[in-house]
Design a protein around this motif. Structure first.
Motif, PDB file in Angstrom:
ATOM      1  N   PHE A 235       0.838  -1.208   0.000  1.00  0.00           N
ATOM      2  CA  PHE A 235       0.000   0.000   0.000  1.00  0.00           C
ATOM      3  C   PHE A 235       0.873   1.259   0.000  1.00  0.00           C
ATOM      4  CE2 PHE A 235      -2.177   3.278   2.579  1.00  0.00           C
ATOM      5  CZ  PHE A 235      -3.259   3.529   1.760  1.00  0.00           C
ATOM      6  N   TYR A 236       1.904   1.279   0.874  1.00  0.00           N
ATOM      7  CA  TYR A 236       2.792   2.449   0.938  1.00  0.00           C
ATOM      8  C   TYR A 236       3.558   2.624  -0.384  1.00  0.00           C
ATOM      9  CZ  TYR A 236       1.948   2.625   5.947  1.00  0.00           C
ATOM     10  OH  TYR A 236       1.354   2.731   7.171  1.00  0.00           O
ATOM     11  N   ALA A 237       4.011   1.497  -0.948  1.00  0.00           N
ATOM     12  CA  ALA A 237       4.752   1.567  -2.217  1.00  0.00           C
ATOM     13  C   ALA A 237       3.857   2.083  -3.340  1.00  0.00           C
ATOM     14  CB  ALA A 237       5.309   0.192  -2.567  1.00  0.00           C
ATOM     15  N   THR A 238       2.582   1.665  -3.336  1.00  0.00           N
ATOM     16  CA  THR A 238       1.637   2.113  -4.368  1.00  0.00           C
ATOM     17  C   THR A 238       1.387   3.613  -4.250  1.00  0.00           C
ATOM     18  OG1 THR A 238       0.561  -0.046  -4.296  1.00  0.00           O
ATOM     19  CG2 THR A 238      -0.662   1.747  -5.338  1.00  0.00           C
ATOM     20  N   ILE A 239       1.110   4.083  -3.028  1.00  0.00           N
ATOM     21  CA  ILE A 239       0.890   5.524  -2.816  1.00  0.00           C
ATOM     22  C   ILE A 239       2.132   6.306  -3.245  1.00  0.00           C
ATOM     23  CG2 ILE A 239       0.587   7.306  -1.036  1.00  0.00           C
ATOM     24  CD1 ILE A 239      -1.985   5.890  -1.379  1.00  0.00           C
ATOM     25  N   ASP A 240       3.305   5.776  -2.896  1.00  0.00           N
ATOM     26  CA  ASP A 240       4.566   6.477  -3.182  1.00  0.00           C
ATOM     27  C   ASP A 240       4.775   6.680  -4.679  1.00  0.00           C
ATOM     28  OD1 ASP A 240       7.300   7.351  -1.968  1.00  0.00           O
ATOM     29  OD2 ASP A 240       7.834   6.026  -3.640  1.00  0.00           O
ATOM     30  N   LYS A 310      19.773  15.255   5.706  1.00  0.00           N
ATOM     31  CA  LYS A 310      19.541  16.422   6.567  1.00  0.00           C
ATOM     32  C   LYS A 310      18.570  16.034   7.680  1.00  0.00           C
ATOM     33  CE  LYS A 310      17.486  20.996   6.816  1.00  0.00           C
ATOM     34  NZ  LYS A 310      16.462  21.850   6.239  1.00  0.00           N
ATOM     35  N   ASP A 311      17.383  15.533   7.305  1.00  0.00           N
ATOM     36  CA  ASP A 311      16.397  15.109   8.292  1.00  0.00           C
ATOM     37  C   ASP A 311      16.566  13.635   8.676  1.00  0.00           C
ATOM     38  OD1 ASP A 311      14.786  17.590   8.385  1.00  0.00           O
ATOM     39  OD2 ASP A 311      14.455  17.103   6.277  1.00  0.00           O
ATOM     40  N   TYR A 312      17.157  12.869   7.764  1.00  0.00           N
ATOM     41  CA  TYR A 312      17.362  11.445   8.026  1.00  0.00           C
ATOM     42  C   TYR A 312      18.485  10.946   7.121  1.00  0.00           C
ATOM     43  CZ  TYR A 312      14.910  10.758   3.591  1.00  0.00           C
ATOM     44  OH  TYR A 312      14.562  10.794   2.268  1.00  0.00           O
ATOM     45  N   ILE A 313      19.030   9.773   7.464  1.00  0.00           N
ATOM     46  CA  ILE A 313      19.988   9.120   6.574  1.00  0.00           C
ATOM     47  C   ILE A 313      19.508   7.695   6.338  1.00  0.00           C
ATOM     48  CG2 ILE A 313      21.978  10.480   7.365  1.00  0.00           C
ATOM     49  CD1 ILE A 313      22.859   7.900   8.885  1.00  0.00           C
ATOM     50  N   VAL A 314      20.014   7.075   5.290  1.00  0.00           N
ATOM     51  CA  VAL A 314      19.727   5.670   5.035  1.00  0.00           C
ATOM     52  C   VAL A 314      20.998   4.890   5.322  1.00  0.00           C
ATOM     53  CG1 VAL A 314      19.022   3.963   3.328  1.00  0.00           C
ATOM     54  CG2 VAL A 314      18.013   6.250   3.284  1.00  0.00           C
ATOM     55  N   ARG A 315      20.931   4.000   6.324  1.00  0.00           N
ATOM     56  CA  ARG A 315      22.104   3.239   6.745  1.00  0.00           C
ATOM     57  C   ARG A 315      21.722   1.788   6.946  1.00  0.00           C
ATOM     58  NH1 ARG A 315      25.005   4.200  12.496  1.00  0.00           N
ATOM     59  NH2 ARG A 315      23.139   3.037  13.103  1.00  0.00           N
ATOM     60  N   LEU A 343       8.690   7.411   4.288  1.00  0.00           N
ATOM     61  CA  LEU A 343      10.105   7.657   3.982  1.00  0.00           C
ATOM     62  C   LEU A 343      10.779   6.374   3.494  1.00  0.00           C
ATOM     63  CD1 LEU A 343      11.039   9.929   7.021  1.00  0.00           C
ATOM     64  CD2 LEU A 343      11.043  10.634   4.628  1.00  0.00           C
ATOM     65  N   GLU A 344      10.429   5.226   4.101  1.00  0.00           N
ATOM     66  CA  GLU A 344      11.015   3.951   3.669  1.00  0.00           C
ATOM     67  C   GLU A 344      10.578   3.616   2.248  1.00  0.00           C
ATOM     68  OE1 GLU A 344      11.462   1.723   8.018  1.00  0.00           O
ATOM     69  OE2 GLU A 344       9.526   1.737   7.003  1.00  0.00           O
ATOM     70  N   ALA A 345       9.314   3.882   1.924  1.00  0.00           N
ATOM     71  CA  ALA A 345       8.836   3.635   0.557  1.00  0.00           C
ATOM     72  C   ALA A 345       9.540   4.563  -0.428  1.00  0.00           C
ATOM     73  CB  ALA A 345       7.323   3.844   0.496  1.00  0.00           C
ATOM     74  N   ARG A 348      13.000   3.291  -1.103  1.00  0.00           N
ATOM     75  CA  ARG A 348      13.020   1.926  -1.640  1.00  0.00           C
ATOM     76  C   ARG A 348      13.749   0.948  -0.716  1.00  0.00           C
ATOM     77  NH1 ARG A 348      10.018   4.558  -4.275  1.00  0.00           N
ATOM     78  NH2 ARG A 348       9.846   4.732  -6.530  1.00  0.00           N
ATOM     79  N   VAL A 349      13.592   1.133   0.606  1.00  0.00           N
ATOM     80  CA  VAL A 349      14.115   0.146   1.557  1.00  0.00           C
ATOM     81  C   VAL A 349      12.919  -0.618   2.123  1.00  0.00           C
ATOM     82  CG1 VAL A 349      16.113   1.565   2.153  1.00  0.00           C
ATOM     83  CG2 VAL A 349      14.045   1.742   3.551  1.00  0.00           C
ATOM     84  N   GLN A 350      13.182  -1.676   2.883  1.00  0.00           N
ATOM     85  CA  GLN A 350      12.085  -2.488   3.405  1.00  0.00           C
ATOM     86  C   GLN A 350      11.187  -1.639   4.308  1.00  0.00           C
ATOM     87  OE1 GLN A 350      13.248  -6.021   5.461  1.00  0.00           O
ATOM     88  NE2 GLN A 350      11.166  -6.566   6.041  1.00  0.00           N
ATOM     89  N   VAL A 351       9.885  -1.691   4.031  1.00  0.00           N
ATOM     90  CA  VAL A 351       8.918  -0.933   4.840  1.00  0.00           C
ATOM     91  C   VAL A 351       8.594  -1.744   6.089  1.00  0.00           C
ATOM     92  CG1 VAL A 351       6.620   0.087   4.910  1.00  0.00           C
ATOM     93  CG2 VAL A 351       7.957   0.182   2.794  1.00  0.00           C
ATOM     94  N   GLN A 352       8.945  -1.203   7.261  1.00  0.00           N
ATOM     95  CA  GLN A 352       8.684  -1.889   8.529  1.00  0.00           C
ATOM     96  C   GLN A 352       7.197  -1.739   8.894  1.00  0.00           C
ATOM     97  OE1 GLN A 352      11.044  -3.651  10.018  1.00  0.00           O
ATOM     98  NE2 GLN A 352      12.544  -3.013   8.476  1.00  0.00           N
ATOM     99  N   PRO A 353       6.652  -2.719   9.615  1.00  0.00           N
ATOM    100  CA  PRO A 353       5.221  -2.624   9.975  1.00  0.00           C
ATOM    101  C   PRO A 353       4.943  -1.362  10.785  1.00  0.00           C
ATOM    102  CG  PRO A 353       6.092  -4.801  10.493  1.00  0.00           C
ATOM    103  CD  PRO A 353       7.253  -3.946  10.116  1.00  0.00           C
TER     104      PRO A 353
END
Length: 926
Positions: A235-240, A310-315, A343-345, A348-353
């Motif tokens: 659902f999140y990926a579709t909206i994104d 700036k607001d977040y990083i992907v690590r 933000l995860e969508a 393109r990283v795994q969307v946590q529940p």
């Protein structure tokens, strides 16, 4: 002028009310000689006598005088403390369901015993509410000795107890606990599946200690129980996918307010693509699409407002928040309301529940459930309007037992913060030199730490809170002259801080504290002998040696008190004004207890938040004309009056904000009460077959009328769709299309036939399963469906509340819109409850007898309005039934790789193997 003259002659309303209590105080005092003559057994037997009199028709009001006289005598015998007359007045005020405003050191904890005992006599239970677990345990043990002497039981509700322990504690006559624990127990009780599992037994009477903190400060944020949602990553990926399709004219961004919204063209564009994707039913802003709109807005915010690095990083495949103030990463912390998933969508990283709100309530609505509510604090009068408006609680100022001798000086105002801090350091050094104890009050943890660093730079040594001997060098007059130690308290370690605060009146002691740190513990000049004895002699066995050492401590504390008195008593230094006058008064009130001398002064700068926001330019120009230069201070009563007016404006604004939030929550609360009452009713009934039958008949009527309009001809009937719907909902394949061909058949006849077929099917199931098993199945399904729909409904209301404010742009009242649509959603919930229950019962087949469903995985949350931190995450462990809200530590810690350490407690040994505490090693700069 006439009003002032009248007040002088006749007193104000508060004075007249206090005067009205005099006859009852005299009556209680008149009974004292008789009470003193009674044996312990005879005094204890009065409890049974009072209960017998209540059973015979007397009221608790009739028993006030003899009951108070009994408690006073019991306290004198057990605690060696006799209630003063003003404390008896406080007890009457609490019994009447009002707020007793009593200055610090006037013995509020002892006052509560009077009203607790009297209101516990009917046997419905009394709840005493404290601000932290330490105070709940301390007060229950301390005052429980009085109640136990009189034959009453005392329980304690603290973090980490299981349901059996909680049930036993609530079954006591008087129960002590924190506001969070009471609220969460109420919510969890209304998620249970049998009445026997519920731990609370009603809400008859509560006394709230530090009532201003709990009912105003902490009430700004609700209590929330959440649990994981089903995986909705698709659902999140579709909206994104749809957000990058928007052009600049399709949305508006306000970077200052951190808000984003779709324009009309954006609404039209998204409505079209979401409809084509099958995500949308009807128009975008129809009430059933409220959750979709919410997630669209979160995705828009993630793309257009939040910047990577700036607001977040992907690590390591995770989105990690960056603290906007410190620039540090905050692993384990997640944005709420689906923003982190957006933000995860986006990345393109795994969307946590996502966590779903399972239950929620505000403190306002929880405490308004009590049949009678009372409170006590040192500072309530400035918020009297809010207490009356929200809780219907009057504030009564109780006179002090002795006159206040504290000197409250005018504020000193400096041009800059560094100038102000230099003046504070100089004042602290001067006070220490003459042996005067000092308490420095700050508005935040960060400012406490800033001041601590400056003191260290001037040669002062910060003590470890876990070291009971922190201030021990100050006990010796010769050593004290050479010792420069201070403690920093920030309301995180309640038990240790209570001990440090209790010794903050030792001559030469310097204590820095945020406003909540150590509240509930008196600062006695010379220190607290009982606290020192309990800590310093904890490992000694009772006997002559221990008693001798205890007596030596008492003598030493007496000598220290004389030195502190000679130095001028406790000196309160405020580092800036708070938004609320009440919190400033709380700080001042820590000094001058029971007629002791004391002193208080606030040090301000034109760069302080309050000064900066409220007309600093004009004030700075005026102060410059008055001769204010760099490094110099100005002191003038006019500045105090100007600041007080500024504080009144902020208080009024904050009150309006809290009131507005409450208006929305009241709508949800009305629905919450209906659902919770319905759950208790369902749990109490052994047989729900009649109710389930009514649901089934209602569903049949709805289905038939949806496809066979009243007074319509048979050729206008949509019989095929009706046949399909009957099969979907009732699991029945009926010849509806053939019935339509019959001469003279009407919708009522169709309803009758479908109902009969459905009833026969359920009767045959009951015969196959057995009536007892069928009743179990019906109850389990009704409860499960109700809980599932209610949780969905809570989320929908949250989402509706966030978007309904936009209706104001269309000149429509958002609150009325919210009420209207919330009612529609609730009606829809009840319709779906009937349909889903009927459908599941029609489809159910039995493999084995059904157990009642288990409670879902849960975590508890209450955000501290002052720090923004989740109080339950800070505990590091959760109550039974709750999972910990903090990030779980990695069980395999590599000493050489900090990334494997997970969450490390500040006072744990550092995982690197150094042997030092984490806060003194790798955690030093965190």
């Amino acid at each position: 002028m006439l009003g002032a003259l009248a007040r002088k002659l006749f007193g104000n309303g508060n004075d007249r009310r206090i005067k009205g209590y005099r006859p009852r105080i005299d009556a209680i005092n008149a009974l004292e000689p008789d009470m003193e003559k009674l044996s312990d057994e005879a005094l204890r037997a009065r409890t049974d006598t009072f209960r017998a009199e209540l059973a015979a028709g007397k009221t608790v009001d009739d028993l006030l005088v003899p009951a108070f006289a009994t408690v006073r005598e019991a306290a004198r015998r057990v605690l060696k403390q006799r209630h003063y007359d003003v404390q008896l007045i406080g007890g009457i005020v609490l019994h009447e369901g009002a707020i007793a405003e009593m200055k610090t050191g006037e013995g509020k904890t002892l006052v509560a015993t009077l009203a607790c005992y009297l209101n516990a006599l009917p046997g419905k239970g009394v709840h005493v509410v404290t601000v932290n677990d330490y105070l709940a345990k301390r007060d229950a043990e301390w005052m429980g000795r009085v109640f136990g002497f009189l034959g009453m039981t005392t329980g304690t509700i603290v973090h980490g107890m299981d349901d059996a322990q909680r049930h036993a504690a609530y079954a006591c006559d008087i129960t002590y606990g924190t506001n969070n624990e009471y609220g969460f127990d109420y919510l969890r009780d209304n998620m249970k599946y049998s009445v026997e599992e519920m731990v609370q037994r009603g809400h008859a009477y509560a006394i709230v200690d530090e009532v201003d903190s709990i009912l105003i400060d902490e009430a700004r944020t609700p209590l929330i129980i959440s649990g994981p949602l089903d995986d909705r990553s698709d659902f999140y990926a579709t909206i994104d996918r749809f957000i990058p399709m928007l052009a600049k004219e399709d949305y508006e961004i306000d970077e200052k307010q951190r808000t984003s919204s779709l324009t009309e063209s954006g609404n039209e564009k998204l409505e079209k693509v979401l409809g084509e994707a099958g995500i949308l039913k009807g128009e975008l802003y129809d009430v059933e699409n409220v959750s979709t709109v919410h997630h669209v807005n979160q995705a828009l915010k993630a793309h257009k407002l939040f910047q990577r690095d700036k607001d977040y990083i992907v690590r390591n495949g995770e989105v990690v928040i960056i603290d906007e103030f410190t620039g540090r990463m905050m692993p384990g912390r997640r944005y709420s309301e689906g923003l982190h998933q957006a933000l995860e969508a986006k990345e393109r990283v795994q969307v946590q529940p996502e966590n779903q709100t399972l239950a929620s309530i505000t403190f306002q609505n929880y405490f308004r459930m009590y049949g009678k509510l009372a409170g006590m604090t040192g500072t309530a009068n400035t918020e009297a309007d809010e207490f009356m408006d929200i809780y219907k609680l009057e504030v009564v100022e109780i006179p002090t037992n002795r006159g206040i001798a504290r000197l409250d000086e005018d504020d000193e105002v400096y041009k800059s913060v560094p100038d102000k801090y230099q003046a504070i350091i100089a004042e602290v050094e001067a006070a220490r030199a003459k042996g005067q104890p000092v308490l420095v009050g700050t508005t935040s943890i960060e400012k406490s730490e800033t001041l601590a660093e400056m003191l260290k730079a001037h040669g002062f040594i910060q003590v470890d809170l876990e070291d009971p001997a922190a201030f021990a060098p100050l006990y010796d007059a010769d050593q004290a002259k050479a010792v420069q130690v201070f403690a920093v308290l920030n309301a995180r370690y309640h038990e240790q801080e209570a001990f440090i605060v209790s010794q903050a009146g030792v001559p030469g002691a310097i204590t820095i504290a945020t406003n909540m740190a150590g509240r509930g513990t008196d600062i006695q000049l010379g220190g607290n002998a009982d606290m020192r004895i309990s800590v310093e002699l904890a490992d000694m066995e009772d006997g002559p040696e221990k008693e001798a050492k205890a007596e030596a401590i008492r003598v030493q504390v007496g000598e220290l008190k004389q030195r502190a008195l000679a130095a001028g008593g406790l000196y309160i230094i405020g580092t800036e004004r708070h938004e609320s006058r009440r919190i400033d008064n709380q700080l001042r009130g820590r000094s001058g207890r029971q007629g002791d001398p004391g002193r208080s002064k606030f040090y301000l700068s034109l760069q302080d938040d309050l000064m900066r926001i409220f007309g600093s330019d004009r004030m700075e120009g005026m102060l410059t004309k008055l001769g204010l230069k760099e490094g110099e201070a100005i002191v003038h009563p006019w500045i105090n009056r100007a600041l007080e007016k500024a504080q009144q404006k902020v208080e009024a604004r904050n009150f309006d904000m809290r009131k507005n939030v409450l208006k929305y929550d009241d709508v949800a609360n009305d629905q919450r009460k209906v659902i919770f009452e319905q759950r208790i009713d369902l749990m109490s009934q052994a047989d729900l077959s009649e109710m389930v039958g009514d649901m089934r008949h209602g569903v049949v009527e709805t289905l038939v009328h949806a496809h066979i309009p009243p007074d319509a001809y048979a050729e206008q009937w949509d019989t095929q769709t009706l046949k399909d719907e009957i099969y979907r909902v009732l699991n029945l394949d009926l010849p509806v299309t053939e019935w339509a061909k019959e001469e003279g058949i009407a919708d009522e006849e169709v309803i009758e036939r479908v109902s009969r077929a459905a009833n026969e099917m359920m009767a045959s199931k009951a015969a196959r399963f057995g009536p007892d098993i069928m009743r179990q199945i019906e109850k389990a399904i009704v409860m499960q469906v109700l809980d599932h729909l209610w949780r969905e409904h809570i989320v929908q209301l949250d989402h509706l509340r966030q978007v309904v404010g936009l209706r104001g742009y269309a000149q429509r009242d958002p609150l009325n819109e919210f009420k209207s649509e919330a009612f529609q959603l609730f009606e829809s919930l009840m319709d779906r409850l009937r349909e889903m229950t009927t459908q599941q019962l029609a489809l159910v087949e039995l493999q084995e007898p059904p157990p009642m469903p288990d409670l879902p995985p849960m975590s508890a949350h209450h955000v501290d309005p002052l720090t923004g931190m989740d109080e339950f995450a800070a505990l590091g462990a959760a109550s039974p039934g709750f999972s910990a809200t903090a990030a779980e530590p990695n069980p395999e810690r590599d000493p050489n790789d900090p990334r494997t350490w997970g969450k490390v407690g500040r006072n744990e040994l550092c995982p690197c193997g150094s042997g030092k505490k984490f806060k003194h090693c790798h955690g030093q700069n965190m």
